[in-house]
Design a protein around this motif. Structure first.
Motif, PDB file in Angstrom:
ATOM      1  N   GLY A   1       0.810  -1.217   0.000  1.00  0.00           N
ATOM      2  CA  GLY A   1       0.000   0.000   0.000  1.00  0.00           C
ATOM      3  C   GLY A   1       0.840   1.262   0.000  1.00  0.00           C
ATOM      4  O   GLY A   1       1.801   1.375  -0.753  1.00  0.00           O
TER       5      GLY A   1
ATOM      6  N   GLN B   1      -3.510   0.132   3.031  1.00  0.00           N
ATOM      7  CA  GLN B   1      -4.194   0.046   1.751  1.00  0.00           C
ATOM      8  C   GLN B   1      -5.651  -0.268   2.055  1.00  0.00           C
ATOM      9  O   GLN B   1      -5.971  -1.372   2.529  1.00  0.00           O
ATOM     10  CB  GLN B   1      -3.577  -1.035   0.871  1.00  0.00           C
ATOM     11  CG  GLN B   1      -4.209  -1.134  -0.507  1.00  0.00           C
ATOM     12  CD  GLN B   1      -3.456  -2.116  -1.385  1.00  0.00           C
ATOM     13  OE1 GLN B   1      -3.105  -3.211  -0.950  1.00  0.00           O
ATOM     14  NE2 GLN B   1      -3.205  -1.712  -2.611  1.00  0.00           N
ATOM     15  N   GLY B   2      -6.522   0.683   1.805  1.00  0.00           N
ATOM     16  CA  GLY B   2      -7.935   0.496   2.120  1.00  0.00           C
ATOM     17  C   GLY B   2      -8.101   0.227   3.609  1.00  0.00           C
ATOM     18  O   GLY B   2      -7.497   0.901   4.439  1.00  0.00           O
ATOM     19  N   PRO B   3      -8.885  -0.795   3.950  1.00  0.00           N
ATOM     20  CA  PRO B   3      -9.131  -1.084   5.364  1.00  0.00           C
ATOM     21  C   PRO B   3      -8.055  -1.947   6.032  1.00  0.00           C
ATOM     22  O   PRO B   3      -8.191  -2.317   7.187  1.00  0.00           O
ATOM     23  CB  PRO B   3     -10.462  -1.836   5.335  1.00  0.00           C
ATOM     24  CG  PRO B   3     -10.436  -2.542   4.015  1.00  0.00           C
ATOM     25  CD  PRO B   3      -9.725  -1.599   3.073  1.00  0.00           C
TER      26      PRO B   3
END
Length: 163
Positions: free
Chosen positions: A39, A125-127
């Protein structure tokens, strides 16, 4: 509980102190882990938040505070514990604190070593995220995190050593 607060304050004061470059780059001479490139590098506030959650988890675990330990865990880890407790044990109380109290044992050295968290990077990265930190003996560790609502939650019962 006072010990938990003191340990949390210590980890937040130490965030990123071991590496001169900061972020995941400070770990590149100790590990070649692909997690260093997962990420994107999180902000300083995200790093501090992730470090506080991991430190709270380790402090509760070291003190045998199973309710406090479970409060830091992600929904997916809690679901796995519940499934294991109901299908593979004879526990009457299949709650997370009961399960951890019955099956988690840490030596004095493990309790001491696991409370050392010198956070240097939060790769997100995202959640999903990974807190990368120096632990005892300057070893590099990572702890996976999941964002649930506005909070980071622990996504594993133990960290992974990267070096």
């Amino acid at each position: 509980m006072l010990v938990s607060a003191a340990l949390a304050a210590a980890v937040l004061g130490a965030c990123g102190s071991s590496g001169s470059d900061g972020g995941s780059d400070q770990f590149r001479d100790q590990t070649k882990s692909a997690l260093l490139d997962f990420g994107e590098e999180g902000s300083k506030s995200a790093l501090e938040e992730g470090a506080e959650v991991v430190q709270g988890f380790f402090a509760a675990r070291a003190e045998g505070d199973w309710a406090g330990t479970c409060a830091q865990l992600s929904r997916s880890v809690l679901d796995k514990i519940k499934h294991l407790a109901t299908t593979a044990t004879g526990l009457v109380d299949t709650s997370c604190p009961s399960f951890l109290g019955a099956f988690m044992r840490l030596s004095a050295e493990e309790r001491k070593e696991s409370t050392i968290v010198d956070a240097g990077s939060l790769r997100e990265q995202g959640p999903r995220a990974f807190l990368i930190y120096y632990g005892g003996s300057e070893a590099v560790y990572t702890m996976p995190l999941n964002r649930e609502g506005s909070e980071w939650k622990i996504a594993s019962l133990s960290p992974k050593q990267l070096n």
